[in-house]
Design an enzyme around this catalytic site. Sequence first.
Site, PDB file in Angstrom:
ATOM      1  N   THR A  18      -6.368  -8.574   0.887  1.00 52.26           N
ATOM      2  CA  THR A  18      -5.545  -9.186  -0.171  1.00 52.26           C
ATOM      3  C   THR A  18      -4.078  -9.283   0.235  1.00 52.26           C
ATOM      4  O   THR A  18      -3.460 -10.346   0.137  1.00 52.26           O
ATOM      5  CB  THR A  18      -5.682  -8.338  -1.459  1.00 52.26           C
ATOM      6  N   ILE A  19      -3.507  -8.200   0.678  1.00 53.89           N
ATOM      7  CA  ILE A  19      -2.071  -8.197   1.019  1.00 53.89           C
ATOM      8  C   ILE A  19      -1.858  -8.783   2.417  1.00 53.89           C
ATOM      9  O   ILE A  19      -0.971  -9.622   2.619  1.00 53.89           O
ATOM     10  CB  ILE A  19      -1.504  -6.756   0.949  1.00 53.89           C
ATOM     11  N   SER A  33       4.366   0.062  -4.216  1.00 52.59           N
ATOM     12  CA  SER A  33       3.217  -0.644  -4.807  1.00 52.59           C
ATOM     13  C   SER A  33       3.678  -1.788  -5.719  1.00 52.59           C
ATOM     14  O   SER A  33       4.856  -1.937  -6.020  1.00 52.59           O
ATOM     15  CB  SER A  33       2.384   0.343  -5.627  1.00 52.59           C
ATOM     16  N   CYS A  34       2.703  -2.546  -6.206  1.00 52.81           N
ATOM     17  CA  CYS A  34       3.015  -3.700  -7.063  1.00 52.81           C
ATOM     18  C   CYS A  34       3.706  -3.271  -8.362  1.00 52.81           C
ATOM     19  O   CYS A  34       4.740  -3.836  -8.753  1.00 52.81           O
ATOM     20  CB  CYS A  34       1.741  -4.477  -7.359  1.00 52.81           C
ATOM     21  N   ARG A  63      -4.174  -3.865 -14.621  1.00 52.84           N
ATOM     22  CA  ARG A  63      -5.425  -4.615 -14.451  1.00 52.84           C
ATOM     23  C   ARG A  63      -6.440  -3.661 -13.796  1.00 52.84           C
ATOM     24  O   ARG A  63      -6.078  -2.804 -12.989  1.00 52.84           O
ATOM     25  CB  ARG A  63      -5.213  -5.884 -13.618  1.00 52.84           C
ATOM     26  N   ALA A  72       6.450   6.631 -12.108  1.00 50.68           N
ATOM     27  CA  ALA A  72       7.829   7.135 -12.227  1.00 50.68           C
ATOM     28  C   ALA A  72       8.219   7.885 -10.958  1.00 50.68           C
ATOM     29  O   ALA A  72       9.338   7.725 -10.439  1.00 50.68           O
ATOM     30  CB  ALA A  72       7.933   8.064 -13.441  1.00 50.68           C
ATOM     31  N   HIS A 110      -0.807  -7.123 -14.099  1.00 52.16           N
ATOM     32  CA  HIS A 110      -0.381  -5.947 -14.866  1.00 52.16           C
ATOM     33  C   HIS A 110       0.671  -6.410 -15.897  1.00 52.16           C
ATOM     34  O   HIS A 110       1.371  -7.396 -15.677  1.00 52.16           O
ATOM     35  CB  HIS A 110       0.338  -4.931 -13.987  1.00 52.16           C
TER      36      HIS A 110
HETATM   37  P1  NAD Z   1      -7.981  -4.913   0.907  1.00 54.43           P
HETATM   38  O1  NAD Z   1      -9.154  -4.021   0.847  1.00 54.43           O
HETATM   39  O2  NAD Z   1      -8.000  -6.215   0.198  1.00 54.43           O
HETATM   40  O3  NAD Z   1      -7.610  -5.221   2.444  1.00 54.43           O
HETATM   41  C1  NAD Z   1      -7.632  -4.243   3.446  1.00 54.43           C
HETATM   42  C2  NAD Z   1      -8.173  -4.871   4.721  1.00 54.43           C
HETATM   43  O4  NAD Z   1      -8.127  -3.898   5.774  1.00 54.43           O
HETATM   44  C3  NAD Z   1      -9.639  -5.326   4.594  1.00 54.43           C
HETATM   45  O5  NAD Z   1      -9.760  -6.621   5.134  1.00 54.43           O
HETATM   46  C4  NAD Z   1     -10.421  -4.286   5.423  1.00 54.43           C
HETATM   47  O6  NAD Z   1     -11.567  -4.845   6.026  1.00 54.43           O
HETATM   48  C5  NAD Z   1      -9.386  -3.927   6.467  1.00 54.43           C
HETATM   49  N1  NAD Z   1      -9.602  -2.613   7.090  1.00 54.43           N
HETATM   50  C6  NAD Z   1     -10.313  -1.551   6.610  1.00 54.43           C
HETATM   51  N2  NAD Z   1     -10.239  -0.512   7.484  1.00 54.43           N
HETATM   52  C7  NAD Z   1      -9.496  -0.947   8.535  1.00 54.43           C
HETATM   53  C8  NAD Z   1      -9.085  -0.359   9.744  1.00 54.43           C
HETATM   54  N3  NAD Z   1      -9.429   0.907  10.070  1.00 54.43           N
HETATM   55  N4  NAD Z   1      -8.313  -1.068  10.586  1.00 54.43           N
HETATM   56  C9  NAD Z   1      -7.945  -2.339  10.291  1.00 54.43           C
HETATM   57  N5  NAD Z   1      -8.306  -2.971   9.151  1.00 54.43           N
HETATM   58  C10 NAD Z   1      -9.070  -2.271   8.284  1.00 54.43           C
HETATM   59  O7  NAD Z   1      -6.737  -4.025   0.428  1.00 54.43           O
HETATM   60  P2  NAD Z   1      -5.358  -4.542  -0.160  1.00 54.43           P
HETATM   61  O8  NAD Z   1      -5.506  -4.736  -1.623  1.00 54.43           O
HETATM   62  O9  NAD Z   1      -4.838  -5.656   0.682  1.00 54.43           O
HETATM   63  O10 NAD Z   1      -4.456  -3.228   0.029  1.00 54.43           O
HETATM   64  C11 NAD Z   1      -3.781  -2.939   1.223  1.00 54.43           C
HETATM   65  C12 NAD Z   1      -2.616  -2.031   0.919  1.00 54.43           C
HETATM   66  O11 NAD Z   1      -1.727  -2.732   0.025  1.00 54.43           O
HETATM   67  C13 NAD Z   1      -2.975  -0.720   0.221  1.00 54.43           C
HETATM   68  O12 NAD Z   1      -2.059   0.265   0.624  1.00 54.43           O
HETATM   69  C14 NAD Z   1      -2.751  -1.051  -1.250  1.00 54.43           C
HETATM   70  O13 NAD Z   1      -2.510   0.088  -2.045  1.00 54.43           O
HETATM   71  C15 NAD Z   1      -1.526  -1.941  -1.148  1.00 54.43           C
HETATM   72  N6  NAD Z   1      -1.317  -2.850  -2.289  1.00 54.43           N
HETATM   73  C16 NAD Z   1      -2.368  -3.515  -2.857  1.00 54.43           C
HETATM   74  C17 NAD Z   1      -2.126  -4.350  -3.944  1.00 54.43           C
HETATM   75  C18 NAD Z   1      -3.250  -5.090  -4.637  1.00 54.43           C
HETATM   76  O14 NAD Z   1      -3.136  -5.368  -5.809  1.00 54.43           O
HETATM   77  N7  NAD Z   1      -4.313  -5.442  -3.976  1.00 54.43           N
HETATM   78  C19 NAD Z   1      -0.829  -4.526  -4.433  1.00 54.43           C
HETATM   79  C20 NAD Z   1       0.226  -3.871  -3.775  1.00 54.43           C
HETATM   80  C21 NAD Z   1      -0.041  -3.019  -2.720  1.00 54.43           C
END
Ligand code: NAD
Length: 342
Positions: free
Chosen positions: A12-13, A140-141, A169, A196, A221
């Site tokens: 996602t990110i 984080s978001c 969400r 916080a 959210h």
């Molecule tokens: P996600 O699960 O959508 O993406 C993570 C990706 O990393 C996946 O494609 C997965 O296959 C890959 N992956 C798994 N293990 C791996 C490894 N050992 N080496 C390389 N790639 C690997 O997760 P996301 O939502 O993109 O979250 C990533 C980070 O961003 C997290 O720290 C999360 O807390 C943070 N974040 C997420 C959001 C959200 O709403 N999704 C918002 C802000 C921050």
Amino acid sequence: MKIRVGVNGYGTIGKRVALAVMKQDDMELVGVVKKSYDYSLYQAKALGLKIFAPKEEDYKLLESKGVRVEGTLKDLLGKVDVIVDATPEGVGLQYKSLYETFKVRQVYQGGEKPEVADLSFNSLCNYNEAIGKRSVRVVSCNTTGLLRIICAINRHFEVNKVRAVIVRRAADPKEVKRGPINSVELNPPKIPSHHAIDVKTVIPNLDIITVAVVVPTTLMHVHHVTLRLSKSVTREDIVSILDSTPRIMLVNSDKSGITGTAGIIEAARDLRLRYDVPELVVFEDSIYVDNNEVMLFQAIHQESIVTPENIDAIRAITGLEKDPLNSIDKTDSSLGLTKRLW
Ligand code: NAD
């Protein structure tokens, strides 16, 4: 010379940050690291991205499915100045020593503990502190949303106290395994929530308490935020500040007919790539001011709000741009962030 960037974790990110890096004229996306096999590899190929695998065994798996793989994460690390780690929570920490071995600067995400990096980062709050750091963590978001509103107002009127109710969400739209649910869950059941504490990683002395519930929606959210300022202000002061601060979008219900997250997302579906809304959306009609107390509702598109912060973080740690507002302006115009959805 362009800064060479790699993205580890194409979820996602990661996919959003990769695309955003490609749009910067002072950065080059060298490649992305993809662990699992799915359709997004074909989209990545169509975009001309170079795919790397975390390890030899992942490499073999992807190749057996017909994917052209350029090498492993180690090969990518040998070619970049900065790695953006967008792997799942806690995985970034496991990679830290490898990143250090290759002497690359690191940008982590909010799922990692603050200790993973030299600084927790938000563009409007502490860009200057990040200049030249070896590693930063883009918070984080939810924390990004809270920090944007606090720092926007704090630039004009000192914010002494913040109280926020966070309506989270339940999952991202693709995370089908986390649903369906039918509850309003206290998350956590105790006060305060961790948000916080996370805000304090950027503004240590702020008096802030947050509480959070999770609800059955995937879109955005919503926060109800109360800020106490050191002096009295008018509603016009606050509207004018938010209207002139980058990355904050005011949505007026009379002019738009929008009164919630479904309306924001539907408008973005009509108007935007992937219906991303990286701006913090403040519901203009909800802004209520009583002397030194400001209340408002705001909405956060969890999947995209941190994208521009990742781009600024790369500029800050590499010293590409010393002025936060210049970086914000450059990032926002390249990604098409606006003050209004239409
Ligand atoms: P996600 O699960 O959508 O993406 C993570 C990706 O990393 C996946 O494609 C997965 O296959 C890959 N992956 C798994 N293990 C791996 C490894 N050992 N080496 C390389 N790639 C690997 O997760 P996301 O939502 O993109 O979250 C990533 C980070 O961003 C997290 O720290 C999360 O807390 C943070 N974040 C997420 C959001 C959200 O709403 N999704 C918002 C802000 C921050």
